[in-house]
Design a protein around this motif. Structure first.
Motif, mmCIF file in Angstrom:
data_model
loop_
_atom_site.group_PDB
_atom_site.id
_atom_site.type_symbol
_atom_site.label_atom_id
_atom_site.label_comp_id
_atom_site.label_asym_id
_atom_site.label_seq_id
_atom_site.Cartn_x
_atom_site.Cartn_y
_atom_site.Cartn_z
ATOM 1 N N ILE A 234 2.287 1.746 -3.485
ATOM 2 C CA ILE A 234 1.252 2.223 -4.398
ATOM 3 C C ILE A 234 0.978 3.706 -4.174
ATOM 4 O O ILE A 234 0.814 4.474 -5.133
ATOM 5 N N GLN A 235 0.956 4.143 -2.926
ATOM 6 C CA GLN A 235 0.692 5.553 -2.629
ATOM 7 C C GLN A 235 1.849 6.457 -3.050
ATOM 8 O O GLN A 235 1.634 7.598 -3.437
ATOM 9 N N GLU B 46 0.830 -1.211 0.000
ATOM 10 C CA GLU B 46 0.000 0.000 0.000
ATOM 11 C C GLU B 46 0.863 1.259 0.000
ATOM 12 O O GLU B 46 0.558 2.231 -0.683
ATOM 13 N N GLN B 47 1.963 1.235 0.746
ATOM 14 C CA GLN B 47 2.856 2.396 0.782
ATOM 15 C C GLN B 47 3.525 2.601 -0.571
ATOM 16 O O GLN B 47 3.668 3.732 -1.032
ATOM 17 N N VAL C 90 -1.483 -9.751 -2.629
ATOM 18 C CA VAL C 90 -0.585 -8.719 -3.149
ATOM 19 C C VAL C 90 -0.560 -8.762 -4.677
ATOM 20 O O VAL C 90 -0.524 -7.719 -5.331
ATOM 21 N N ARG D 108 -3.604 -6.942 -5.771
ATOM 22 C CA ARG D 108 -3.573 -5.501 -5.471
ATOM 23 C C ARG D 108 -2.615 -4.743 -6.375
ATOM 24 O O ARG D 108 -2.847 -3.576 -6.687
#
Length: 126
Positions: free
Chosen positions: A5-6, A2-3, A26, A29
């Motif tokens: 991707i952000q 998530e980090q 994962v 995602r």
């Protein structure tokens, strides 16, 4: 994940390579999920966008080269098909064409597109 991707730029893609059951979320995602198919779990194979059948990560660069070549051929076929059909349409509307030109615009362009697509089998410098 998530980090990553952000923090990635908007136009960039994030790929993840995995082979196990714990990698499936994962792989789903990530922008591009790549599973190692020969020894990978069924869950990873189902979650991935791309499956490598020989568990060699170096095959990813080959797949990218082949896909770029194929995409270029697809664009060429689209442009040629639409161009020939539009030219045929104009000639028919002006009265300069007959049925044989219309048959060529349909069947002939299909044969040319297939012959052009055969070039994808001969991708060099892999």
């Amino acid at each position: 994940m998530e980090q990553l991707i952000q923090n990635k730029p908007e136009k960039e893609k994030l790929a993840f390579v995995g082979d196990g059951i714990n990698d499936a979320p994962v792989l789903r995602r990530a922008d591009i999920g790549i599973a190692m198919g020969a020894m990978g779990s069924d869950a990873a194979i189902e979650a991935a966008d791309v499956v490598l059948m020989d568990d060699d990560p170096m095959q990813i660069s080959k797949a990218i080269k082949i896909s770029r070549k194929c995409l270029g051929i697809v664009y060429q076929n689209i442009v040629v098909a639409i161009g020939v059909k539009l030219a045929c349409l104009v000639l028919i509307a002006l009265g300069f064409a007959n049925m044989w030109l219309a048959v060529f615009a349909d069947v002939g362009v299909m044969i040319i597109a297939v012959l052009n697509a055969i070039r994808a089998l001969f991708v060099k410098n892999l």
